[in-house]
Design an enzyme around this catalytic site. Sequence first.
Site, PDB file in Angstrom:
ATOM      1  N   SER A  47       0.755  -1.228   0.091  1.00 36.83           N
ATOM      2  CA  SER A  47      -0.020   0.125   0.205  1.00 36.83           C
ATOM      3  C   SER A  47       0.876   1.309   0.169  1.00 36.83           C
ATOM      4  O   SER A  47       2.011   1.197   0.398  1.00 36.83           O
ATOM      5  CB  SER A  47      -1.003   0.187   1.204  1.00 36.83           C
ATOM      6  N   TYR A  59      -1.613  -0.323  10.258  1.00 38.96           N
ATOM      7  CA  TYR A  59      -1.585  -0.603   8.753  1.00 38.96           C
ATOM      8  C   TYR A  59      -0.317  -0.448   8.084  1.00 38.96           C
ATOM      9  O   TYR A  59       0.243  -1.063   7.144  1.00 38.96           O
ATOM     10  CB  TYR A  59      -2.853  -0.175   8.395  1.00 38.96           C
TER      11      TYR A  59
END
Length: 268
Positions: A145, A158
Amino acid sequence: MEMYLTGKRALVTGSSSGIGRAIAERLAAEGVEVAVHGRDATRSETVAAAIRALGGRATVLLGDLTTDEGMAAVIDGVHGWGGVDILVNNIGGPVSMANTSWFGDSPADWMQSFQQNTTAAVSLIHALVPQMKERGWGRVIQISSRNAISPHADLGSYGAAKAALNNLTLSLSKALAGTGVTSNGVMPGLIYTPQLDGWFAEMAQKQGAGADIEAGKQFVLNNVVRQTVNRLGQPQDIAGLVCYLASPLSDFMTGTTIRIDGGSTPTV
């Protein structure tokens, strides 16, 4: 473009929906026999049936990769299938999108984030890559990501887990030197899936636009992600890049994680 993938086998984790589904479908369209993975049998079988309906080959492997039992079931299924040439570690995501914040995520939440975004990938690599080395060819692809290199304050756990995924992608490539197996990654930006519609509606309401999802999307594009491409990313955008990385055409690439985010990351 010919990808020279006919006859290869791939496991795409988390491929019962979203980005994972698009990757599985694209690989299957290139002649890859795909193992569709998920936790829900109905959704996973739906994807496999869609692939078969278009002439592709697909099987289904079920299991929660954050548990020992689920991981063992998937690994046993792959070995029973004859192994894979391509491993796409796609599962992951924030532990929760509800009221998440840096201090709101407990240390236990951080551990859970690492389990689903990083440790699961490590377990599959340990279990499946030795066979690739024996055959002298293979592809390991991590779906990371942009949060790995440009983290949001509210997605600390995350972003940190995805940064670890980027790191292991490079270290793995060095561990696989000279084997014919490569390790690469992809860092998507904001990619549209229907799960985002609730967030877009919330953004629209906060701006006085009711629950207009399209208005929410435009607000996010202009004020949250600030892309230089004026549209949301689509799962197919990621699938095309993964397909290239999975192919023999990418033989000279390893240890690389590519950002594909509509120009939203303000860094070199």
